[in-house]
Design an enzyme around this catalytic site. Structure first.
Site, mmCIF file in Angstrom:
data_model
loop_
_atom_site.group_PDB
_atom_site.id
_atom_site.type_symbol
_atom_site.label_atom_id
_atom_site.label_comp_id
_atom_site.label_asym_id
_atom_site.label_seq_id
_atom_site.Cartn_x
_atom_site.Cartn_y
_atom_site.Cartn_z
ATOM 1 C CG ASP A 1 -5.058 2.558 0.657
ATOM 2 O OD1 ASP A 1 -6.023 1.787 0.572
ATOM 3 O OD2 ASP A 1 -3.953 2.222 1.123
ATOM 4 C CG HIS B 1 -9.143 0.324 -0.725
ATOM 5 N ND1 HIS B 1 -8.575 0.128 0.527
ATOM 6 C CD2 HIS B 1 -10.491 0.306 -0.529
ATOM 7 C CE1 HIS B 1 -9.539 0.009 1.424
ATOM 8 N NE2 HIS B 1 -10.694 0.112 0.815
ATOM 9 C CG ASP C 1 -6.143 -2.564 3.100
ATOM 10 O OD1 ASP C 1 -5.057 -2.311 3.645
ATOM 11 O OD2 ASP C 1 -6.767 -1.747 2.391
ATOM 12 C CG MET D 1 -11.226 3.457 1.755
ATOM 13 S SD MET D 1 -9.723 3.435 2.721
ATOM 14 C CE MET D 1 -8.526 3.521 1.391
ATOM 15 C CG HIS E 1 -3.863 -1.492 -1.629
ATOM 16 N ND1 HIS E 1 -4.978 -2.237 -1.959
ATOM 17 C CD2 HIS E 1 -4.258 -0.656 -0.634
ATOM 18 C CE1 HIS E 1 -5.992 -1.883 -1.180
ATOM 19 N NE2 HIS E 1 -5.577 -0.914 -0.368
ATOM 20 C CB SER F 1 -0.922 0.003 1.218
ATOM 21 O OG SER F 1 -1.454 1.301 1.360
ATOM 22 C CG MET G 1 -8.244 7.418 2.103
ATOM 23 S SD MET G 1 -7.264 7.537 3.607
ATOM 24 C CE MET G 1 -6.671 5.848 3.717
ATOM 25 C CG MET H 1 -11.658 -2.453 4.974
ATOM 26 S SD MET H 1 -10.093 -2.109 4.132
ATOM 27 C CE MET H 1 -9.184 -1.185 5.374
HETATM 28 C C1 DX5 Z 1 -6.365 1.877 5.371
HETATM 29 C C2 DX5 Z 1 -5.855 1.504 4.013
HETATM 30 C C3 DX5 Z 1 -4.744 0.524 4.017
HETATM 31 C C4 DX5 Z 1 -3.501 0.953 4.722
HETATM 32 C C5 DX5 Z 1 -2.721 -0.262 5.113
HETATM 33 O O1 DX5 Z 1 -7.555 2.573 5.235
HETATM 34 O O2 DX5 Z 1 -6.894 0.959 3.239
HETATM 35 O O3 DX5 Z 1 -4.448 0.080 2.701
HETATM 36 O O4 DX5 Z 1 -2.695 1.793 3.947
HETATM 37 O O5 DX5 Z 1 -1.593 0.140 5.783
HETATM 38 P P1 DX5 Z 1 -0.928 -0.747 6.930
HETATM 39 O O6 DX5 Z 1 -0.437 -1.996 6.290
HETATM 40 O O7 DX5 Z 1 0.165 0.135 7.426
HETATM 41 O O8 DX5 Z 1 -1.974 -1.015 7.964
HETATM 42 ZN ZN ZN Z 2 -6.447 -0.043 1.302
#
Ligand code: DX5
Ligand code: ZN
Length: 217
Positions: free
Chosen positions: A34, A65, A175, A67, A32, A7, A36, A136
């Protein structure tokens, strides 16, 4: 074989290209990404322009991903930016079926994610439209959290649901808070794709961590 999807959230944002190179050369299977929006989750990360810059730089499968609320509004933007797969949250979509269908119609892999408190049974009516299910293992929003143990069983429940319905081509991804130490407990339940942010990007030697994680099966 287990896939590792580092990620990018845990990378050094001042040198994203180099960070991606490092994990690509280090044996990562996917990347990955993320996204947001500060609404669905209490944090803001990056959007399509960062992804499209990285796309020119990398051949990895871009595992995006989202969010964000009502992700259907942005599927075309992320396709154009270079996503290979888009995962949306069941809790964030007014019409889950329409959203997953729209992702597939654009030729992308469709993923559906569940927050820790959302039961696996809610997936049942949508799983035939999914290429991936994302469990999650932390509350979405931030990297570097500790894995919530009570979520682990949901991986097995997804596997059982697929078996019950005769579906055998769905990736099961987890994740949040995943480390080489706790990964075995997830693969035992049927995990096929592990996302790891801090464990990979914050390591002195990311390649070593990826290699170590890929051996766990
Ligand atoms: C959290 C993200 C994850 C996060 C994982 O909302 O979706 O992908 O970056 O990071 P670690 O492995 O540090 O928990
Ligand atoms: Zn993620």
């Amino acid at each position: 074989m287990l896939k590792i999807s580092p990620s990018l959230l845990a990378a050094d944002f001042a040198k994203l290209g180099e960070e991606v190179d490092k994990v690509e050369k280090g044996g990562a299977d996917w990347l990955h990404l993320d996204v947001m929006d500060g609404m669905f989750v209490p944090n803001i990360s990056f959007g399509p322009c960062v992804i499209s810059s990285l796309r020119r730089h990398s051949k990895l499968f871009f595992d995006v991903h989202l969010m964000i609320n009502e992700p259907i509004r942005y599927i075309e933007d992320y396709r154009k930016a270079g996503a290979d797969g888009i995962t949306v949250h069941l809790e964030a979509c007014k019409d889950v079926r329409k959203t997953l269908t729209a992702i597939r119609e654009k030729g992308l892999k469709a993923g559906l994610s569940l927050k820790p408190a959302t039961p696996v049974k809610e997936l049942e009516e949508y799983i035939s439209l999914c290429d991936l299910v994302l469990i999650m293992t932390v509350e979405p929003g931030f990297g570097g959290q500790k894995l919530i143990l009570s979520t682990v069983e949901k991986i097995r429940q997804v596997k059982e649901l697929c078996e019950k319905l005769g579906i055998n081509n769905v990736e099961i991804q987890a994740d949040g808070g995943i480390t080489p130490e706790n990964l075995g407990m997830l693969t035992e339940k049927g995990l096929t794709v592990a996302v790891a942010g801090s464990a990979v990007f914050r390591a002195e030697n990311p390649e070593k961590v990826i290699t170590e994680m890929k051996k766990i099966n």
